[in-house]
Design a protein around this motif. Structure first.
Motif: not given
Length: 267
Positions: A194-196, A209-215, A240-242, A247-250
């Protein structure tokens, strides 16, 4: 020297397959290459790099010391063999691939040998892989947190490894995520898809990108030129933050790499 946000992994790639993957990856714009002694492909990686014509000073090469070579007597000689295969006199990052099974070689011994390899100019940075909090604490005691560039760990939307991440980051130790796509399984996750779709991106780009955004640094692999090029675009995908919260909930603590006789007692 910072660790590139995205690099090219070579796990499970052998012979002409790895030569083609590294060649295609370098042509697509990758400049970080991750290999290991146990992968059995260092010579082919070195061959592909040499044939690419990319200047050595533009590359970030990582390799990892296998458990058979962790003793003070074996570590540096084994590294010199790896350097010969890779056709370079220095790697940019040298990791301990797995902690010594049953503590056969104490952490202080192999971390000391790793630090000596750096002192000799055989690697620019040193680090660890598959280390728990306890093992990181031992490594810090041996050489100091400032000497440990990264802990390369299995980490994906389904295995977010928060305890290890939080401890590492509290010590200034960078995280490198491997299996970020969970062997491709997370690419089927409905939330990721859905996010994609909302970003006109691929599921792989979203997970990376989720991993990269967290550094974190990521090191996906592929044998398909189109996927290599596509994955590279994850570095510029703005979630986005949303998106990040969803993804954090997965997280389901779903570990895929847990080899008997090698794996420590995970946190």
């Amino acid at each position: 020297m910072s660790i590139p946000a995205i690099g090219l992994g070579t796990f499970r790639l052998k012979d002409q397959v790895v030569i083609d993957s590294v060649s295609d990856g370098l042509a697509a714009g990758y400049r970080a290459i991750d290999t290991a002694q146990i992968y059995g492909n260092e010579a082919e990686v070195g061959q592909a790099i040499a044939a690419s014509g990319v200047p050595r000073d533009e590359l970030f090469i990582t390799t990892k010391i296998w458990t058979d070579n962790l003793s003070r007597q074996k570590l540096i000689p084994s590294l010199k063999d790896s350097l010969t295969k890779l056709r370079t006199d220095q790697v940019d990052l040298l990791l301990i691939h797995w902690p010594s099974p049953n503590n056969a070689v104490p952490v202080a011994e192999f971390m000391g040998a790793l630090a000596e390899a750096k002192a000799q100019g055989l690697t620019r940075q040193i680090g660890v892989s598959n280390f728990t909090i306890k093992l990181m604490q031992e490594a810090i005691t041996a050489v100091g947190a400032g000497e440990i560039a990264t802990n390369q760990i299995e980490l994906s939307p389904w295995l977010q490894n928060r305890k290890v991440v939080d401890f590492a980051q509290s010590q200034g130790i960078h995280i490198t995520s491997y299996m970020t796509l969970a062997y491709g399984a997370v690419l089927k996750d409905p939330v990721i898809n859905e996010i994609a779709a909302s970003h006109n991106a691929t599921p792989a780009q979203v997970a990376l990108a989720w991993a990269i955004r967290q550094g974190y640094a990521v090191i996906p692999s592929s044998t398909k030129p189109e996927n290599l090029a596509s994955n590279l675009k994850a570095a510029t995908l703005k979630l986005s933050l949303d998106d990040m919260a969803r993804i954090a909930e997965l997280d389901r603590n779903e570990r895929l790499v847990n080899p008997n006789g090698l794996a420590p007692a995970w946190d």
